[in-house]
Design a protein around this motif. Structure first.
Motif, PDB file in Angstrom:
ATOM      1  N   CYS A   7      40.016  32.953  44.638  1.00 50.32           N
ATOM      2  CA  CYS A   7      40.090  34.122  43.768  1.00 50.32           C
ATOM      3  C   CYS A   7      40.938  35.225  44.404  1.00 50.32           C
ATOM      4  N   ARG A   9      41.615  38.993  44.290  1.00 54.25           N
ATOM      5  CA  ARG A   9      40.844  40.141  43.812  1.00 54.25           C
ATOM      6  C   ARG A   9      41.752  41.337  43.540  1.00 54.25           C
ATOM      7  N   ASN A  10      41.456  42.036  42.452  1.00 55.41           N
ATOM      8  CA  ASN A  10      42.142  43.295  42.115  1.00 55.41           C
ATOM      9  C   ASN A  10      43.663  43.165  42.179  1.00 55.41           C
ATOM     10  N   ASP A  31      40.997  40.133  38.330  1.00 54.11           N
ATOM     11  CA  ASP A  31      40.882  39.007  39.262  1.00 54.11           C
ATOM     12  C   ASP A  31      41.522  37.767  38.640  1.00 54.11           C
ATOM     13  N   TYR A  46      35.657  38.793  38.388  1.00 54.08           N
ATOM     14  CA  TYR A  46      35.166  37.419  38.405  1.00 54.08           C
ATOM     15  C   TYR A  46      33.858  37.366  39.175  1.00 54.08           C
ATOM     16  N   GLU A  53      38.682  34.163  49.142  1.00 55.85           N
ATOM     17  CA  GLU A  53      39.142  35.378  48.473  1.00 55.85           C
ATOM     18  C   GLU A  53      40.472  35.798  49.053  1.00 55.85           C
TER      19      GLU A  53
END
Ligand SMILES: [Zn+2]
Length: 481
Positions: A7, A9-10, A31, A46, A53
């Motif tokens: 994932c 992120r942001n 995400d 998410y 991550e």
């Protein structure tokens, strides 16, 4: 089962597919997650379990680009030769003088193809429809590169030849091209049996002027039986239009119609010299309507044609009429971002109108419209369930800034300088701008060696045996030293 979800992120800018609108949209600060070869989340927050991550600050994530027209095995060796080359007696086209000047030996084609796939991946292209005469190792090269590949084995009933530099002869094969077609069908079977989910096939007879009606009809039957895309070059040159009207009295699209060869959703390579093109001054205006009626796909390759001083008339006209517009690289460079830029610019010049081709239209042509042309709703978009074919763009490189609109910055300015990482089916194929799957310095030197080996006797393959210095003079004279 172990969770493998990755994932980001942001992410500053996500290019998300809005299924309801049937269009791409920007999402700020969302995400992006994928698991194996599929996307599991595109948007805010998410909440699922994550194995890894990654920070999304300073990035744009967008779908991988789709190149629907290329000839990887033959074109890379023509770099430096063809860009200024033209024949004034064949409507300034170098097609007929140039196609066989640098014939890469079959055992060296793998290097050309690897070079082309590397160049594509490096510039954010994750799917290609590649059309070549089948050669050993083609499947292996594609598999090694990790690009998603539709193999279009070329076949035709006739070869072009010119003996005088101002008229074209067609050398017809005794069997009408059926043996070559059988090889191409075998290639599709081999691609499908290969075991990689990334490899598939397309049915690609060469061109409307080099194939008999019988061969095209048989190819269309195969394409339908196999559920494989069907492509034909149509409207590629003035000479082709003049030959078809001389031969039949009909434009190419009208001839296809008269012979019951129109296939819904068929891919038309180029589609430039149709009956409305201003250079032709032809009396009918039927061809564009035919394209619309059969829901045809036109694959526009603006860079190479603009080098000849030729453009489609026009991207905006076709697009607004309802033709599915897509983009390909055809010869070189194999850079879909540059093709998008040229499609926008050439389309605006053709229509003398800046709004004729918005940047949105060329981005769609290289992503969602191309996926539609392939019958794939899992490509060309970032959406849950779609394939994890995506491009990580570094918005922090100077060429991307200022950053009011990252797709405009990418397409009109930064191009592949901002392409950081590229994934195909969830597998990283480019990292920090370097192709991981292919040894590009080695591959480039092999392609160079092929060109060098073919240079001394290039003249012997020219119809007038002109020295290469006359056919393709260098940009500057080489000084005596
Ligand atoms: Zn082509």
């Amino acid at each position: 089962m172990q969770n493998k979800t990755v994932c980001y992120r942001n992410v500053d800018w996500l290019v998300r597919w809005n299924g309801e609108a049937g269009a791409h949209e920007y999402v700020r600060g969302g995400d992006f997650a994928y698991d194996g070869d599929s996307i599991v989340h595109v948007g805010p927050g998410y909440a699922g379990e994550v194995a890894e991550e990654r920070a999304g600050a300073g990035l744009m994530i967008m779908p991988g680009l789709i190149n629907l027209h290329t000839h990887s095995a033959t074109m890379p060796v023509l770099k430096g030769i063809r860009e200024d080359m033209a024949n004034p007696s064949l409507y300034m086209s170098a097609l007929y003088d140039g196609w066989n000047l640098f014939p890469t030996p079959v055992e060296r084609k793998r290097w050309n193809t690897a070079y082309a796939y590397g160049e594509m991946l490096r510039s954010g292209c994750t799917t290609v429809l590649d059309m070549c005469y089948p050669f050993p190792d083609w499947l292996e090269v594609a598999d090694e590169s990790g690009i998603r590949c539709y193999f279009g084995g070329l076949f035709q009933s006739a070869n072009w030849s010119t003996t005088n530099g101002h008229s074209l002869d067609y050398i017809w094969a005794d069997d009408g091209g059926t043996a070559a077609m059988a090889q191409s069908m075998q290639l599709i079977a081999d691609a499908r049996a290969h075991g990689s989910a990334l490899l598939d096939g397309a049915v690609t007879p060469m061109a409307v002027d080099t194939c008999t009606a019988e061969l095209i009809a048989e190819a269309e039957r195969e394409s339908q039986a196999l559920g494989a895309p069907f492509q034909l070059h149509v409207g590629e040159s003035m000479i082709e239009f003049l030959e078809m009207t001389r031969r039949t009295g009909l434009s190419q699209m009208q001839w296809l119609d008269a012979n019951d060869l129109l296939l819904e959703g068929m891919l038309i390579g180029h589609g430039i010299f149709l009956d409305h093109h201003s250079w032709l001054h032809w009396g009918t205006r039927d061809d564009l309507d035919i394209l619309v009626d059969i829901k045809a796909v036109v694959t526009h390759c603006p860079v190479v044609f603009s080098r000849y001083g030729i453009t489609l008339e026009s991207f905006g006209l076709y697009n607004d009429a309802g033709v599915t517009m897509t983009i390909g690289t055809d010869v070189f460079p194999h850079n879909m971002i540059e093709e998008m830029r040229s499609a926008a610019v050439c389309g605006r010049i053709a229509d003398q109108h800046m709004h004729a081709v918005p940047t949105t239209s060329v981005f769609e042509a290289a992503t969602s419209e191309a996926a539609k042309a392939l019958g794939r709703d899992d490509l060309g978009r970032l959406a849950e369930g779609a394939k994890a074919d995506f491009v990580v763009v570094d918005c922090k490189v100077p060429e991307m800034q200022p950053l009011y609109d990252p797709l405009r910055s990418l397409i009109h300015t930064a191009a592949d300088r901002a392409v950081r990482d590229v994934y195909v089916g969830g597998i990283e194929r480019v990292r920090d701008g370097v192709v991981l799957s292919l040894d590009m310095p080695r591959i480039a030197s092999e392609v160079n060696a092929t060109q060098e080996a073919l240079t001394p006797d290039a003249s012997s393959r020219h119809w007038a045996k002109k020295p290469l210095d006359d056919i393709a003079p260098r940009t500057l004279p080489v000084a005596e030293t």
